[in-house]
Structures are given as structure tokens and as C-alpha cells.
Design an enzyme around this catalytic site. Structure first.
Site, mmCIF file in Angstrom:
data_model
loop_
_atom_site.group_PDB
_atom_site.id
_atom_site.type_symbol
_atom_site.label_atom_id
_atom_site.label_comp_id
_atom_site.label_asym_id
_atom_site.label_seq_id
_atom_site.Cartn_x
_atom_site.Cartn_y
_atom_site.Cartn_z
ATOM 1 N N ASP A 261 -103.938 61.186 -0.484
ATOM 2 C CA ASP A 261 -104.759 60.588 0.385
ATOM 3 C C ASP A 261 -104.980 59.294 1.270
ATOM 4 O O ASP A 261 -105.154 58.337 1.291
ATOM 5 C CB ASP A 261 -105.872 59.768 -0.694
ATOM 6 C CG ASP A 261 -107.450 59.750 -0.689
ATOM 7 O OD1 ASP A 261 -107.717 60.009 0.129
ATOM 8 O OD2 ASP A 261 -107.728 58.517 -1.559
ATOM 9 N N ASP A 278 -102.112 52.390 -3.228
ATOM 10 C CA ASP A 278 -103.185 53.340 -3.765
ATOM 11 C C ASP A 278 -102.110 54.955 -3.607
ATOM 12 O O ASP A 278 -102.076 55.396 -3.218
ATOM 13 C CB ASP A 278 -104.028 53.821 -3.496
ATOM 14 C CG ASP A 278 -104.852 52.124 -2.833
ATOM 15 O OD1 ASP A 278 -104.408 51.221 -4.262
ATOM 16 O OD2 ASP A 278 -105.830 51.963 -2.641
#
Length: 332
Positions: A261, A278
Site C-alpha cells: 500500500d 504502515d
């Protein structure tokens, strides 16, 4: 067990009838004995009855008082280092406070998200002058919707128990709690692995359940480092950040992974250094059937941003970058 049978099983002096009564099971007594105890309408001594509302309130107050008395004189709670399910790879950084006498204090929210919130936490050792700042990422549980695109990320991460897998697929409360746990475990494992091989990621301090404590990337005042999307770098800075990013992506590819991502929103820049954040959805590009698709999407996203900021198009060309990463992963 009857009263007359207790003696042979207890060491030492068994003449203390009060302590013996504590071991005696009223339900094991003869029916006539139980009836005699309650015939006068008064509850029998040591009978296990329901607490009155007043008694229950006193019990709650007593428990809260014990919890308060057991807490640190300052701060929110004692250090959770000793309670961690996992801790970061050794050697631990010199800035990290690992003493159990340290105190943890929440200083505020750094970021809110769909699947987790990130808080600023200080861990300080009272009287020593030693303290460190950490980012606490706390995944949400079954009462929140997690990862609207998580089905494809879960490919290659099957759990053994079919009941658990069905719950995760149905997104029941139990299933969403399992997903949160799985993401937390996966992210901490990825951070440990990437830190150990020198990838630019925050140091993973510890994991307790669905909470991750990581190195705080920012200044000593608690101001977080900006995300790449917030910057307007000049030409030289842009080229330097691009080279750092390619090196980071190559490091992941050599381990058979891609971020999954990747975007300017989950890249931090601190003192000119680019860091990946993340990472719960790190994709194994070998075992995941859509691994190549995730890698190519990561490449397109960052190439588009750098090209829009002025990096030459022939440099920020997604096709040769993706081919490079696949070669480094041994998949070309």
C-alpha cells in the site's frame, strides 16, 4: 470433600477450624444439615449468596482503590515492557528505556485511521532524567470495520483453524478481532525483519495484543516528521529521496516482499532520511497470487507522485522500476 476428610490432605496444624470452613463445600453436606442452617430464616455463615447492590458497590470501590494505589505516583501506568508478547530485535537502541520501574504516559493522538489510531507515548524512568518518545499504534477491535480491502491482502496468510478463517471471512466481531490481531502480528514481524536487514523503518519496540510500540520519528518536542506528500522538495532533494526510495523497495524485494500500500502518505522524511511506515499489509510477492499486481501498483503510485513533482519521466518510469524489483526478488 467432607470436613472429616480434610485433615489427611493438609500439612501442619489443621486445628484452625476457620480455615477449614473455607475449604468446606456446603453443597457437599447432607440435605438435613443444609436445611438446619437456614431453618431460622437467617443466612448460614459462609453461605455463597448474591451480593446486594450496596455490597457490590463497595466491592467495586475497593477494587478501584487497589488499582489506583498500585499505579505510579506520576504518569498513566507502569512500563508495559515486561508484559510484552514480543519485543524488538537486539541489540536494543541506547535511547530505549527498558527498566520495569519506568512510567508510560500518553501525550496525545498523532494520527487516526480506519483500522488503527497512533498515539504519542513517553516512557520515563523517574529520578533518572532518562526518557524516550514512542509511537503507539492501537488496532481497533470487533466494533469497528477493518481494512475495507483486506481480503486480498490475506492471501497467503491462512490460519489453520477453519472456524477462525470462516469468522474472518464473515467479518463477525470475533473475526474482526482476529483480523486486528493478525495485522498487528504481521506488522511487528515485518518491522523486526526489515529493521534487522537495515531497511529504513522505525525500530519496533514491543507488541502487546493489538498494540504496537515503535520508535517515534520526529523531534524531541513530540512533533512528528512530515509525510512525503506534505513536502515540496527542490530538484536535488527530490532526486535524493527517489534514490532512497528505490533502495528501500529493492531491500524489500530481495526478501520477496513489497509494501502493498505504498504511497506518499506512508513515507516519512526526517532530517532528509526517508522511512517506510504502515506495514501491516506487507505482501509476499511469491506466495500471494496477486503479489505482482501489488508490486506494480506500489511502483505506479510512487512514480506518479515523483513525476508530478518534477522528476524526469524516463527516471520515474514504472515499467523499468517494476522489472528491477522483480529481478531483485528472483522472479524475472
Amino acid at each position: 470433600m467432607r470436613k472429616r476428610e480434610i485433615g489427611p490432605y493438609l500439612p501442619g496444624d489443621v486445628r484452625d477450624t476457620e480455615s477449614l470452613y473455607e475449604l468446606f463445600d456446603d453443597d457437599d453436606a447432607p440435605a438435613a444439615t443444609r436445611m438446619r442452617r437456614n431453618r431460622d430464616g437467617e443466612p448460614a455463615p459462609r453461605t455463597r449468596g448474591r451480593l446486594t447492590e450496596e455490597a457490590r458497590a463497595r466491592l467495586v470501590q475497593a477494587r478501584e482503590a487497589v488499582a489506583i494505589d498500585d499505579g505510579p505516583p506520576t504518569g498513566d501506568r507502569w512500563s508495559s515492557w515486561g508484559d510484552a508478547d514480543e519485543v524488538g530485535p537486539p541489540p536494543h537502541p541506547s535511547w530505549l528505556v527498558t527498566e520495569l520501574a519506568a512510567v508510560d504516559t500518553d501525550l496525545g493522538v498523532l494520527k487516526t485511521g480506519k483500522e488503527a489510531d497512533v498515539f504519542l507515548v513517553e516512557r520515563a524512568l523517574p529520578g533518572s532524567g532518562r526518557a524516550c518518545l514512542m509511537a503507539a499504534k492501537r488496532y481497533r477491535g470487533g466494533d469497528h470495520r477493518l481494512f475495507h480491502r483486506d481480503a486480498s491482502y490475506l492471501e497467503g496468510r491462512r490460519v489453520r483453524a477453519s472456524r477462525e478463517m470462516r469468522a474472518m471471512q464473515r467479518r463477525s466481531d470475533f473475526g474482526r478481532n482476529l483480523i486486528a490481531q493478525q495485522w498487528a502480528v504481521a506488522e511487528f514481524a515485518a518491522l523486526r525483519q526489515l529493521w534487522a536487514i537495515g531497511a529504513p523503518v522505525p525500530y519496533p519496540v514491543q507488541r502487546i495484543g493489538t498494540e504496537l510500540l515503535m520508535e517515534f520519528i520526529g523531534d524531541e518536542e513530540g512533533n512528528a516528521a512530515p509525510r512525503l506528500v506534505q513536502l515540496r522538495p527542490d530538484r536535488d532533494q527530490l532526486a535524493d529521496l527517489w534514490h532512497q526510495l528505490i533502495e528501500a523497495m529493492v531491500t524489500l524485494a530481495r526478501r520477496g516482499h513489497t509494501h502493498g500500500d505504498l504511497s506518499p502518505y506512508n513515507l516519512l522524511v526526517h532530517d532528509g532520511e526517508l522511512l517506510l511506515i504502515d506495514l501491516p499489509q506487507v505482501v509476499d510477492i511469491v506466495s500471494n497470487p496477486r503479489g505482482h499486481e501489488f508490486l506494480q501498483r506500489d511502483v505506479r503510485t510512487v512514480c506518479t507522485w515523483f513525476a508530478a513533482r518534477g522528476l524526469p519521466i524516463d527516471v520515474a518510469d514504472p515499467e523499468p522500476v517494476a522489472a528491477l524489483l522483480l529481478r531483485e526478488a528472483g522472479l524475472a
